[in-house]
Design an enzyme around this catalytic site. Sequence first.
Site, PDB file in Angstrom:
ATOM      1  N   ARG A 103       0.818  -1.217   0.000  1.00  0.00           N
ATOM      2  CA  ARG A 103       0.000   0.000   0.000  1.00  0.00           C
ATOM      3  C   ARG A 103       0.847   1.260   0.000  1.00  0.00           C
ATOM      4  NH1 ARG A 103      -3.823  -1.138   5.037  1.00  0.00           N
ATOM      5  NH2 ARG A 103      -1.826  -1.965   5.772  1.00  0.00           N
TER       6      ARG A 103
ATOM      7  N   LYS B  81      -1.137 -23.293  14.620  1.00  0.00           N
ATOM      8  CA  LYS B  81       0.076 -23.375  15.452  1.00  0.00           C
ATOM      9  C   LYS B  81       0.393 -22.032  16.107  1.00  0.00           C
ATOM     10  CE  LYS B  81       2.559 -21.096  12.274  1.00  0.00           C
ATOM     11  NZ  LYS B  81       3.253 -19.803  12.456  1.00  0.00           N
TER      12      LYS B  81
ATOM     13  N   ARG C 204       6.589 -13.986  16.397  1.00  0.00           N
ATOM     14  CA  ARG C 204       5.858 -12.914  17.080  1.00  0.00           C
ATOM     15  C   ARG C 204       4.841 -13.491  18.068  1.00  0.00           C
ATOM     16  NH1 ARG C 204       6.331 -11.119  11.757  1.00  0.00           N
ATOM     17  NH2 ARG C 204       4.287 -11.968  11.211  1.00  0.00           N
ATOM     18  N   ASN C 205       4.204 -14.596  17.696  1.00  0.00           N
ATOM     19  CA  ASN C 205       3.206 -15.186  18.585  1.00  0.00           C
ATOM     20  C   ASN C 205       3.856 -15.757  19.849  1.00  0.00           C
ATOM     21  OD1 ASN C 205       0.631 -15.046  16.863  1.00  0.00           O
ATOM     22  ND2 ASN C 205       2.146 -15.895  15.453  1.00  0.00           N
TER      23      ASN C 205
END
Length: 357
Positions: free
Chosen positions: A85, A216, A280-281
């Site tokens: 974008r 996951k 990141r999770n």
Amino acid sequence: MFLFRQEQARCLFHKKIQCSCGTGFGTGKMPVPQKNSMFLWNVAASEFIQLNFMVNLTILGGGAWGLALASLGGKKGDRINLWSRRSSFSLESVITGADVVVSAVSMKGVGETVDRLLALNLTPSTIIVTVTKGLDPATTRTPSQIWQNAFPNNSIVVLSGPNLSEEIQQGLPAATVAASLDLVAAKQVQTIYSSDIFRVYVNQDPLGTELGGTLKNVFAIAAGVCDGLQLGTNAKSALLTRALPEMIRVGVRLGARAETFYGLSGLGDLLATCNSSLSRNYRVGFGLAQGKSLEEVVQELQSTAEGVNTTNVLIDLANQRGIEVPVSRQVYRLLNGEITPEQAVLSLMERALKPEI
């Protein structure tokens, strides 16, 4: 690469027996493969047909994974267009003439991206590859289901596996899966992305491949909590072992094949994501275990952790369909401030006793 099809040879990208896309045709004994070429065996004419092409590959999404896929796709000299974008050029300029479009946008950006491509009249011959891992909150659909619903005449390929983008950008070896109901399309993506550092397998279970990569992320949050609380190797092993059948239980109820989850996109991605601070999770769970709020953790990440949204949608799905998801449910309660990390662990340990299998 040698690809054998039990029908008249067709242009791999435009699915025509006679195609004006510039492919070269040759006959005779098995030829020597050249750069940017592959061969089909024409059963009707008993001859090899050589296809010479340079793929026009467009990647939508300028995040870490989009950049990594652009790097991998450019290793064979294909033409690569990377759009986001923030790009100064139009989406239409990189879609026109694209043989393959890779969607590497976040889950919340999938709907908008689909709408923009619908307005551009994407040609049916263009292969759409999705690498997004998540579930749509409004419909509970996966990204590939959203793409297939919008573009029923296009081949949709899911690319997923234990692929931490930072490691791939460092040139470290990895493997992944290209999955599609259209096996020819999956093999085309396999050919485009296979290299000396990136091995690509194929299968025909795109839903299972996609759900493995999506679910996951929920367990990665739990794994981060486990490590953040310093619960040890035994607890971590038990968590991941119980996460796999939970993942399979959800996947099979939604129409996926159980065996897919034992492969790279299921167990492989689970192990990578639940054991790396690059995830990141995982960092979300680790931060929560250190006493930080979810808002603080997300702000520190400065990027999307899809597992947070996925957890909420998954619990809605599980409630609607009566699917038992004990680990995911504790992650949901933790993310929504109902319990502390310590209480989440205790709730799992105090569940009713049962057989393992």
